[in-house]
Design a protein around this motif. Structure first.
Motif, short mmCIF file in Angstrom:
data_model
loop_
_atom_site.label_atom_id
_atom_site.label_comp_id
_atom_site.label_asym_id
_atom_site.label_seq_id
_atom_site.Cartn_x
_atom_site.Cartn_y
_atom_site.Cartn_z
N LEU A 53 100.05 -10.00 36.95
CA LEU A 53 100.78 -9.24 35.80
C LEU A 53 99.49 -9.00 34.65
O LEU A 53 99.87 -7.52 34.40
CB LEU A 53 101.23 -10.28 35.39
CG LEU A 53 102.62 -10.63 36.93
CD1 LEU A 53 103.76 -11.12 35.85
CD2 LEU A 53 103.29 -9.23 37.17
N ILE A 54 99.05 -9.68 34.43
CA ILE A 54 97.61 -9.03 33.01
C ILE A 54 97.26 -8.35 33.39
O ILE A 54 97.29 -7.02 32.63
CB ILE A 54 97.31 -10.81 32.52
CG1 ILE A 54 98.76 -11.31 31.86
CG2 ILE A 54 96.18 -10.53 31.10
CD1 ILE A 54 99.32 -10.65 30.80
N TYR A 89 98.48 -5.16 33.12
CA TYR A 89 98.90 -4.86 32.05
C TYR A 89 97.38 -3.86 31.61
O TYR A 89 97.85 -2.76 31.37
CB TYR A 89 99.51 -5.37 30.88
CG TYR A 89 99.28 -5.80 29.75
CD1 TYR A 89 100.35 -4.53 29.03
CD2 TYR A 89 98.54 -6.00 28.70
CE1 TYR A 89 100.27 -4.74 27.80
CE2 TYR A 89 98.08 -5.85 27.51
CZ TYR A 89 99.16 -5.23 27.09
OH TYR A 89 99.32 -5.05 25.13
N ARG A 90 96.62 -4.63 31.80
CA ARG A 90 94.82 -3.77 31.00
C ARG A 90 95.05 -2.69 31.81
O ARG A 90 94.36 -1.91 31.55
CB ARG A 90 93.92 -4.52 31.17
CG ARG A 90 94.08 -5.92 30.50
CD ARG A 90 92.92 -7.32 30.72
NE ARG A 90 93.21 -7.80 29.69
CZ ARG A 90 92.90 -9.33 30.25
NH1 ARG A 90 91.93 -10.02 31.18
NH2 ARG A 90 93.34 -10.38 29.28
N ILE A 102 98.41 -0.30 30.64
CA ILE A 102 98.98 0.05 29.10
C ILE A 102 98.67 1.24 28.73
O ILE A 102 99.01 2.17 27.55
CB ILE A 102 98.27 -1.34 27.82
CG1 ILE A 102 98.46 -0.77 26.74
CG2 ILE A 102 96.71 -1.69 28.15
CD1 ILE A 102 99.71 -1.32 26.24
N GLU A 103 97.08 1.85 28.28
CA GLU A 103 96.83 3.11 28.08
C GLU A 103 97.56 4.28 28.16
O GLU A 103 98.44 4.92 26.96
CB GLU A 103 94.97 3.31 27.76
CG GLU A 103 94.46 2.04 26.69
CD GLU A 103 92.93 3.00 27.12
OE1 GLU A 103 92.39 3.66 26.97
OE2 GLU A 103 92.62 1.95 26.21
N TYR A 161 107.31 -3.61 28.96
CA TYR A 161 106.39 -3.89 29.43
C TYR A 161 107.18 -5.57 29.40
O TYR A 161 107.23 -6.89 30.75
CB TYR A 161 105.21 -4.45 28.67
CG TYR A 161 104.23 -4.24 29.29
CD1 TYR A 161 103.60 -3.71 30.29
CD2 TYR A 161 103.71 -2.92 28.13
CE1 TYR A 161 102.57 -2.95 30.91
CE2 TYR A 161 102.16 -1.55 28.59
CZ TYR A 161 101.82 -2.11 30.00
OH TYR A 161 101.38 -0.72 30.29
#
Lengths: 306, 175
Positions: B13-14, B17-18, B21-22, B47
């Motif tokens: 999940l992280i 996200y990374r 995100i942009e 998120y």
């Protein structure tokens, strides 16, 4: 676009830490929780299957009874009412499941709350329909006949099934009124939306008035203050009068819309074809209003006659 | 949006996200009318909702598309609740002119309209103004001629002006 659309690194870092903390909390919660059943779709299909099976069983039962017990119509009628009730109940369950799923999507942000409002209302309608069909079954079991929904129907087994069904109808309308009220009080509505909401509120009020009037007429009949013919005529007169009032309100609303549209056309903000559509709508509502007036006149003539 | 049940770990999940995100922030920022605060709030909310939903349903096939749908709905809700006070006395045509307007003004205007005009009009405005896509690309995507896209854009702008008319000063301000 001339803006830079890059996130602030501080924001990115902060959000990542927040998400990590959210995920940790979820993991702790899941460890103490039994595995969730993959229920949604399965339950829905099961419900459909049950509904179809119920219909099939109901129809088969009806057919068998027809062949063997032609003289015993009552059994047929009861079997049919029960099959209809089964179907109504299955439909109610399906709607409930679908509604829960949609509400989950609202919570996730995949749908807006307004997109689910119509479904909530539909579910209330389906639920009320299932309750009304349950009353039909009870009535048929007592009388051995089809349910009698006329205002002059007698009481059966000491129960007033007609009023009970009207009260169910009224409960759904009350829910509809509350929902329209909620939608109408949203901030930032445009004039057109406000007009549409006002028309809807008026339509719901008119429908509630009709049901209230029918409940009152029914009570008069049960109390013996009016005869069956009197209440049936009063019922007809009231509903035709209401149709006329609603049609007149609609004419006034569409007239306003048409005037607005003509102003927009003059200012070059709307096309002539858009204005033409509103003109056609206006002609249609005027015809509906004239028809309601004629209905009223015919009824008055009948009532005045010998 | 179809969601497949896929195994996921907190690390997955992280990573998602990374990776996203942009792109998600840029998507939201283009629609936030120059408000960094709004862009950050919507991105964060998208998120947080994703983490709850994905924990329950598993990762979707395309997490970015999922996040964009949620963010778009959050923005639509935001603009639906909001009165068009920012545009008082403004000229909608000038704000919608790609050559002369600034991005924030156009973004706010288009987003406000997106929440209120038909989806058909909203999509073409969104593609042209917010995603900066040329008419030729939009035409290819929706399978119509460039001329048809230009027609749709013109009608969408007229629809937006009509919507704003009762709310933005006098009629003279709009023409």
């Amino acid at each position: 676009m001339t803006l830079h659309h890059q996130p602030d690194p501080e924001f990115v870092g902060h959000l990542e830490r927040e998400l990590q903390s959210t995920i940790r909390r979820q993991c702790q919660f899941e460890n103490g929780r039994p595995e969730r059943m993959n229920g949604g779709r399965r339950l829905r299909w099961t419900t459909v299957f049950v509904a179809l099976a119920a219909m099939g069983i109901g129809s088969a039962a009806t057919f068998a009874v027809t062949q063997r017990l032609a003289a015993r119509t009552a059994h047929l009628i009861i079997a049919r009412s029960e099959a209809i009730l089964e179907f109504a109940n299955a439909r109610k369950e399906m709607f409930l499941e679908e509604l829960r799923e949609r509400e989950g999507l609202v919570a996730d942000g995949m749908l807006t709350s307004q997109e689910v409002d119509a479904m909530r209302l539909e579910h209330a309608q389906v639920k009320a329909d299932a309750s009304a069909r349950a009353l039909d079954v009870e009535e048929s079991r007592i009388t051995g006949r089809d349910p009698d929904n006329s205002l002059s129907a007698p009481l059966f087994g000491g129960r007033d099934f007609v009023t009970e069904r009207l009260e169910l109808e009224r409960a759904v309308l009350a829910q509809r009124a509350a929902m329209v009220e909620k939608l109408a009080s949203r901030p930032g509505l445009f004039q057109q939306e406000v007009s549409a909401m006002a028309m809807e509120q008026e339509a719901v009020r008119a429908a509630v008035a009709v049901v209230d009037e029918r409940i009152a007429l029914r009570q008069d009949y049960i109390d013996g203050t009016r005869t069956a013919r009197q209440i049936e005529l009063a019922d007809l007169q009231f509903s035709v009068g209401r149709q006329r009032e609603t049609a007149e309100l609609r004419v006034a609303e569409v007239q306003k819309h048409l005037d607005r549209m003509r102003t927009l056309v003059e200012g070059g903000l709307a096309s002539r074809s858009e204005a033409r559509q509103v003109e056609i709508e206006y002609r249609a509502v005027v015809l509906q209003r004239d028809l309601a007036v004629l209905e009223m006149q015919i009824l008055e003539e009948k009532l005045a006659g010998p | 949006m179809k969601t497949q049940q896929r195994e996921r770990s907190p690390e997955d999940l992280i990573l998602v996200y990374r990776e996203t995100i942009e792109k998600l922030y840029a998507f939201v920022s283009r629609r936030a009318g120059g408000s960094r605060e709004l862009a950050e709030d919507v991105t964060q909310e998208a998120y947080l909702r994703a983490m709850t939903a994905w924990a329950r349903q598993g990762l979707p096939d395309c997490p970015l598309a999922w996040l964009q749908t949620v963010a778009r709905n959050l923005l639509l809700n935001h603009y639906r609740r909001r009165q068009p006070d920012r545009f008082d006395g403004g000229d909608v045509d000038a704000a919608l002119d790609r050559k002369t307007s600034n991005g924030a003004e156009t973004g706010a205007l288009v987003c406000w309209g997106l929440a209120r005009i038909s989806t058909r009009h909203a999509r073409v405005l969104e593609a042209y103004y917010l995603d900066d896509r040329p008419v030729r690309d939009i035409a290819e995507d929706i399978g119509v001629s460039e001329r048809a896209v230009e027609g749709r854009l013109r009608r969408a702008r007229v629809a937006l002006r009509k919507l704003l008319l009762p709310h933005v000063g006098t009629e003279g301000d709009m023409t």
